[in-house]
Design a protein around this motif. Structure first.
Motif, mmCIF file in Angstrom:
data_model
loop_
_atom_site.group_PDB
_atom_site.id
_atom_site.type_symbol
_atom_site.label_atom_id
_atom_site.label_comp_id
_atom_site.label_asym_id
_atom_site.label_seq_id
_atom_site.Cartn_x
_atom_site.Cartn_y
_atom_site.Cartn_z
ATOM 1 N N PRO A 135 -7.584 -49.511 -10.609
ATOM 2 C CA PRO A 135 -6.981 -48.182 -10.480
ATOM 3 C C PRO A 135 -7.973 -47.097 -10.870
ATOM 4 O O PRO A 135 -8.616 -47.168 -11.908
ATOM 5 N N THR B 76 -6.067 -45.050 -4.279
ATOM 6 C CA THR B 76 -5.636 -45.345 -5.648
ATOM 7 C C THR B 76 -6.521 -46.351 -6.354
ATOM 8 O O THR B 76 -6.574 -46.381 -7.584
ATOM 9 N N ASP C 283 0.161 -47.335 2.501
ATOM 10 C CA ASP C 283 -0.322 -46.384 1.493
ATOM 11 C C ASP C 283 -1.681 -45.790 1.870
ATOM 12 O O ASP C 283 -2.466 -45.410 1.004
#
Length: 379
Positions: A319, A342, A36
């Motif tokens: 987050p 993120t 990611d």
């Protein structure tokens, strides 16, 4: 432009390299340890693998024509193996390996008559403290880890005996503290023929606690003679390293207006983010041009700019949520770059903003406005 280019690292610098390369329809591929990673959100070809894993790097490089990096923490021995097998590797593995070690950097400057602050290398705190006792060093001075330091980590100011408690235990260097008037950076780029260009010097202002860049101004508010000397010194450093591609050269200006080299980075650099909007050709595009054998682009400044990092709130982990972003996007001349991370952490680089305006006072005013408006918090 049809060459297959492999880039080790898929962080924000990789994401911006991809953006620059896509404009020229370059064939870019990335290797990163995290599926990611920021570049995975935009690039179609991202391979998961460790940047020090020999098997992963060899497999990744097998079908590439050119290999480059967006982070120094890579396996240089494997890159050298790929170079010897016929691959083009820029920056060259021996240059990366030298720069990975800040102690070797300082030795390089000393041996090549490049002005830099006084230093010494140590294996232990005990050895360093013994030399402080003998008078070799007087407080304050700077302690740096030789390897793996980044974004302000790995640097420790020692102002008194009490500061040794939090000092790094081994494998470090000590530098004399410079009485700094300004901190500058010059991004250089050298093509495969040895031709080097130097972007305008930028002036950097750092966070007093985190030792992270808060904002920078381009061009730097310095005299014409210092500007010329900074570019000349940076070009000299790049050519003595013999590097192909980007080399960001960080400089101190002391109270007597003498220039000293602090550190260098053989890759795209935070001090060159402004070039995306503020210059005719960004550092990212020029790096890709340089390593591909293409002509370097015009590196001239289109407009004065102020670059500010978007940092994670020091009290937030989790987050990410950008409070006030709608208001920031409405500010004239504000170009927002979010890296796609993120999760926020204290002082983590989550993005940057390039502010453009002919009036530097307006840039500073808008910077203050953004500080009051934008908050990087958790959901």
């Amino acid at each position: 432009m049809n060459q297959r280019i492999g880039i080790l690292g898929g962080g924000q610098l990789g994401k911006m390299l991809y953006s620059a390369g896509s404009q020229l329809d370059m064939d870019l591929h990335f290797l990163d340890g995290q599926p990611d990673c920021p570049v995975a959100k935009v690039a179609p070809s991202v391979q998961v693998g460790g940047l020090k894993d020999p098997k992963a790097i060899l497999a990744f490089g097998a079908d590439k024509d050119i290999l480059t990096i967006e982070i120094e923490k890579v396996n240089t021995a494997v890159l050298e193996e790929l170079r010897q097998s016929g691959k083009k590797v820029f920056p060259q593995p021996h240059v990366i390996e030298l720069i990975q070690d800040k102690g070797r950097q300082k030795e390089f400057y000393a041996s090549d008559d490049i002005p830099s602050s006084d230093f010494a290398l140590y294996h232990s705190k005990e050895a360093a403290r013994s030399e402080v006792s003998s008078g070799r060093w007087t407080y304050p001075f700077v302690q740096k880890m030789r390897t793996d330091g980044y974004d302000g980590r790995g640097v420790h100011m020692i102002r008194s005996e009490a500061d040794w408690d939090d000092a790094f235990p081994n494998n470090f260097l000590i530098e004399a503290a410079v009485d700094i008037k300004k901190e500058l950076a010059v991004v250089t780029c050298t093509d495969t023929q040895g031709h080097t260009i130097c972007y305008d010097p930028v002036e950097m202002v750092f966070h007093p606690e985190a030792n992270l860049l808060l904002y920078q101004l381009a061009p730097a508010d310095v005299s014409a003679s210092i500007r010329t000397s900074a570019q000349k010194l940076a070009k000299d450093v790049a050519q003595k390293y013999g590097v192909v591609g980007l080399l960001a050269v960080e400089l101190f200006v002391d109270q007597e207006d003498q220039l000293l080299v602090n550190e260098v980075a053989p890759r795209p650099h935070n001090s060159g983010h402004h070039t995306i909007e503020a210059c005719y050709t960004s550092q990212y595009e020029n790096h890709l041009r340089a390593i591909s054998g293409l002509p370097l682009g015009d590196h001239g400044l289109i407009s004065p700019s102020l670059l500010l990092n978007i940092l994670g709130n020091p009290e937030c982990s989790g987050p990410v949520h950008y409070e006030g972003m709608e208001k920031v996007l409405a500010i004239a001349g504000a170009n927002v770059h979010l890296y796609g991370k993120t999760m926020t952490k204290p002082y983590r680089k989550m993005g940057h903003i390039n502010l453009l305006d002919p009036d530097t006072s307006v840039l500073v005013e808008r910077y203050q406005q953004i500080l009051q408006t934008l908050k990087v918090i958790t959901k």
